[in-house]
Enzyme design. Structure first.
Site, PDB file in Angstrom:
ATOM      1  N   LYS A  88      -1.313   9.581  -2.141  1.00  0.00           N
ATOM      2  CA  LYS A  88      -2.291  10.349  -1.370  1.00  0.00           C
ATOM      3  C   LYS A  88      -1.609  11.488  -0.606  1.00  0.00           C
ATOM      4  CE  LYS A  88      -6.336   8.456  -2.128  1.00  0.00           C
ATOM      5  NZ  LYS A  88      -7.389   9.261  -2.806  1.00  0.00           N
ATOM      6  N   LEU A 139       0.807  -1.222   0.000  1.00  0.00           N
ATOM      7  CA  LEU A 139       0.000   0.000   0.000  1.00  0.00           C
ATOM      8  C   LEU A 139       0.840   1.271   0.000  1.00  0.00           C
ATOM      9  CD1 LEU A 139      -2.869  -0.856   2.523  1.00  0.00           C
ATOM     10  CD2 LEU A 139      -3.008  -0.733   0.025  1.00  0.00           C
ATOM     11  N   PRO A 174       2.953   2.735  -2.205  1.00  0.00           N
ATOM     12  CA  PRO A 174       2.812   3.656  -3.346  1.00  0.00           C
ATOM     13  C   PRO A 174       1.498   4.440  -3.306  1.00  0.00           C
ATOM     14  CG  PRO A 174       3.648   1.541  -4.086  1.00  0.00           C
ATOM     15  CD  PRO A 174       3.223   1.350  -2.662  1.00  0.00           C
ATOM     16  N   TYR A 175       0.417   3.768  -2.926  1.00  0.00           N
ATOM     17  CA  TYR A 175      -0.886   4.424  -2.822  1.00  0.00           C
ATOM     18  C   TYR A 175      -0.849   5.521  -1.758  1.00  0.00           C
ATOM     19  CZ  TYR A 175      -5.810   4.939  -1.463  1.00  0.00           C
ATOM     20  OH  TYR A 175      -7.046   5.438  -1.124  1.00  0.00           O
ATOM     21  N   MET A 176      -0.281   5.207  -0.598  1.00  0.00           N
ATOM     22  CA  MET A 176      -0.213   6.200   0.480  1.00  0.00           C
ATOM     23  C   MET A 176       0.679   7.376   0.097  1.00  0.00           C
ATOM     24  SD  MET A 176      -2.266   5.183   2.751  1.00  0.00           S
ATOM     25  CE  MET A 176      -3.083   3.696   3.330  1.00  0.00           C
TER      26      MET A 176
END
Length: 210
Positions: A129, A122, A124-126
């Site tokens: 964001k 997770l 890269p997603y965080m």
């Protein structure tokens, strides 16, 4: 005040749109194609076809604020995370600034402020964001950011918490409660410059997000 909902066809987006429609809150659901549009039209929810990875400037016509609930999803790679969660969000912020929208309501994530603390897959997603939130804050567009914890599929309780201290470290929140919280923020037109963590808890949404 009409709100453009980017990511309307997602799990949170659909629930939010149904809630907004029932509450009489003016919205426009942005969807990628006619097949997605049918679900909204069946429910009387205004929609517009536009692609976050393409030209979507026309979707903002006649809208006063924007709710960004889009996400690349757990089954895509870092390429889509960059294009949707980061660059797509940045382009939406730029358009909001150009159009002088009254506010941009961003659905972010609990661990966005510290991507290294998230599970490896997770991160890269965080990181996306984190960068998108920072870009929004620096844009000059009035903003509100909602940072849900780990999403689960449970019915709405409309009872939430805004810190891990309140929950004893439990970091989950139902998608239904996120949709309810997003409706509250969209309707709270004067609420800007605020960032809220969101978890399932014991306080009424109107009390917690005030």
């Amino acid at each position: 005040m009409t709100t453009l909902v980017i990511g309307a066809n997602g799990q949170i987006g659909r629930q939010f749109c149904e809630l907004a429609q029932a509450a009489g809150e003016p919205i426009r659901a942005m969807v990628r194609g006619e097949t997605q549009r049918a679900w909204f039209e069946e429910r009387g929810i205004p929609s517009v076809v536009a692609d976050l990875e393409g030209d979507f400037a026309h979707a903002l016509e006649g809208c006063d604020q924007l709710a960004f609930t889009a996400g690349s999803g757990p089954h895509t790679g870092p390429d889509k995370t960059l294009l949707i969660d980061l660059y797509g969000a940045m382009r939406a912020v730029d358009l909001a600034a150009e159009r002088g929208l009254a506010r941009f309501v961003m659905v972010s994530a609990l661990r966005a402020e510290d991507p290294q603390a998230a599970p490896e897959k997770l991160r890269p997603y965080m990181a996306a964001k984190l960068a998108a939130d920072a870009y929004l804050k620096a844009s000059g567009v009035p903003w509100t950011i909602l940072k849900p914890g780990r999403l689960i599929d449970e019915p709405a309780t409309r009872r939430v918490a805004t810190s891990l201290t309140e929950t004893g470290g439990e970091n989950t929140v139902s998608r239904a409660n996120v949709a309810e919280a997003l409706l509250h923020l969209v309707q709270a037109h004067g609420l800007s410059g605020r960032e809220f963590l969101l978890l399932d808890g014991e306080r009424a949404i109107s009390e917690a997000l005030s």
